[in-house]
Design an enzyme around this catalytic site. Structure first.
Site: not given
Ligand code: EPZ
Length: 439
Positions: A30-31, A125, A130, A314, A406
């Site tokens: 999915k991701n 979610c 986020r 995840d 989802r």
């Molecule tokens: C992706 O989310 C995935 N979603 C998430 O999967 C997954 O948990 C996550 O990556 C980590 O592997 C999709 O790909 C659609 P991050 P994302 O940016 O991109 C912070 C699932 O279950 N951050 O790696 O949102 C953020 O708040 C979902 O399939 C900032 O602070 O994750 C988090 O604490 C849930 N500023 C950390 O970084 C930003 O601009 C990692 O987030 C971006 C992120």
């Protein structure tokens, strides 16, 4: 346009106690799919994407790109031909798109191709704050102006995009993918440092390269992108979903079963396999399969979620519910998100013992769970509660399964093929029928 997903109030009803046994084919990731489907609009030629998981989140993205005029042809439920040539708008206010976090990939794709994008801020979610500050910082580094308008719309625009050196303060999957999208047609070279290394990052990079982009180093923490003038048609098949595979692997462990996940890349599952072995399971790796034989009683261990190749965030709820039935006390530390333990209260209804202190949950393993009525707080926590219900004695009902749908294609169907007693019901009468049939 795929039919609007009717949001009828459906639930899973589960009769626990049957070990999961057999083989299950894993769907596309999915991701990876969400970044790839967004990137597919960047060519003005047909792009065929195969192994797209048939889940709500991919339907939302497909409807959103069709909504701005892209051609979207459904070859079958897992194969689409997308053509960005007919796009007539850069303004994605499509109501549904607000529901998924990955809507932000449309900013990177539209900005990268048209130098302008207006996209509703991401939803997704509720697993903690986020923000998308690193995405915005990256777009600005390429020369874009970015504003958050009233109603939570991100408006990004640039006269032109020029390659830049971008250092991510935190490892971010979304920001890494979004900047690959935005930079792949910029003028000059872009370097992304402290980039995420997940398998789906590599998949999106490989996809864009198949379309004629020039991206090197994906999978390491430094990604080098040489901007190109145009992208062209391609046919690409999405990698298997590491998290779906891991979820079924934990399903074997928690029910004391014997499950082989098929069409997988075992290397992507190494951190999950390693933990399941620590917990007493037997793991057999094939070329594109991993077999998990559950232990009679799992043993406790400690987990800390980390960016890839560490243990995936995840998979945190799924492994935690298995540890809640293990012998001994376990610690699970969530280092990526700041609110990913909402399932612990739901698990308590089944008899699970978890105590959350900051970003760690301390779990005292119990002998058994008892079936209960629970609600899925988010995608992966929902899947974890289904696993707990499969291991519990008696009947459980899981509400809010729209979250689970989802990210998991035919989750209940795949579980039934492994011997689980699980069914989707939409009212008490159907639930009663299931209880009588399986009681
Ligand atoms: C992706 O989310 C995935 N979603 C998430 O999967 C997954 O948990 C996550 O990556 C980590 O592997 C999709 O790909 C659609 P991050 P994302 O940016 O991109 C912070 C699932 O279950 N951050 O790696 O949102 C953020 O708040 C979902 O399939 C900032 O602070 O994750 C988090 O604490 C849930 N500023 C950390 O970084 C930003 O601009 C990692 O987030 C971006 C992120």
């Amino acid at each position: 346009m795929k039919s609007e997903e009717t949001e009828t109030v459906e639930e899973y009803i589960v009769k626990g106690g049957t070990p999961l046994k057999g083989e299950v084919r894993i769907s596309g990731a999915k991701n990876a799919a969400l970044g790839i489907l967004a990137g597919a609009i960047m060519a003005d030629e047909p792009v065929t994407v195969e192994n797209v998981p048939d889940v709500r989140d991919t339907h939302v993205i497909l409807n959103a790109i069709e909504g701005v005029g892209a051609g979207v042809k459904e070859v079958d439920k897992n194969t689409y031909i997308i053509n960005g040539k007919s796009i007539h708008s850069i303004d994605i206010q499509y109501e549904q798109v607000k529901k998924i976090r990955a809507s932000y990939y449309l900013i990177g794709a539209l900005l990268g191709k048209y130098h302008e994008a207006k996209v509703a801020l991401p939803g997704g979610c509720d697993i903690g704050s986020r923000p998308i500050d690193m995405h915005i910082k990256g777009f600005k580094a390429l020369g874009a102006e970015v504003d958050i308008m009233a109603g939570g719309v991100v408006w990004a625009r640039a006269e032109k995009l020029t390659g830049a050196n971008i250092y991510f303060d935190m490892v971010s999957v979304g920001a890494t993918i979004n900047l690959m999208l935005a930079a792949c047609m910029a003028e000059g070279d872009t370097i992304l440092e402290n980039a995420a290394k997940e398998p789906h990052i590599v998949d999106v990079a490989n996809f864009l390269n198949a379309m004629g982009a020039s991206i090197k180093g994906a999978g390491t923490d430094v990604i080098r992108i040489k901007g190109v003038e145009k992208l062209h048609s391609a046919t690409y098949s999405i990698i298997p979903d590491q998290i779906e595979a891991g979820t079924f692997m934990v399903g074997a462990a928690i029910t004391g079963g014997d499950v082989t996940v098929c069409d997988v890349i075992p290397k992507h599952l190494e951190s999950i396999s390693a933990k399941l072995m620590e917990m007493g399971c037997t793991i057999e790796e094939g070329d594109d399969t991993v077999r998990v034989i559950g232990a009679k009683r799992l043993t406790s261990t400690n987990i800390k979620t980390l960016p890839y190749p560490g243990f995936p965030t995840d998979m945190q709820p799924q492994i935690a519910v298995a540890l809640a039935l293990a012998k001994g006390t376990s610690m699970v530390t969530e280092s990526v998100f700041d609110n990913r333990f909402r399932y612990i209260d739901e698990l308590a209804r089944m008899g699970g013992h978890g105590k959350v202190e900051g970003n760690t949950v301390y779990i005292d393993g119990v002998e058994k769970f008892s079936g209960a009525q629970v609600a899925a707080p988010d995608l992966r926590a929902g899947a974890a509660l289904v696993l707990a219900a499969l291991a519990a004695e008696g009947f459980s009902e899981i509400e809010d399964i729209i979250y689970i749908q989802r990210g998991y294609e035919d989750f209940d169907g795949k579980l039934r093929s492994l011997g689980a007693s699980i069914q989707i019901v939409s009212d008490d009468r159907e639930a009663q029928k299931f209880r009588l049939k399986t009681g």
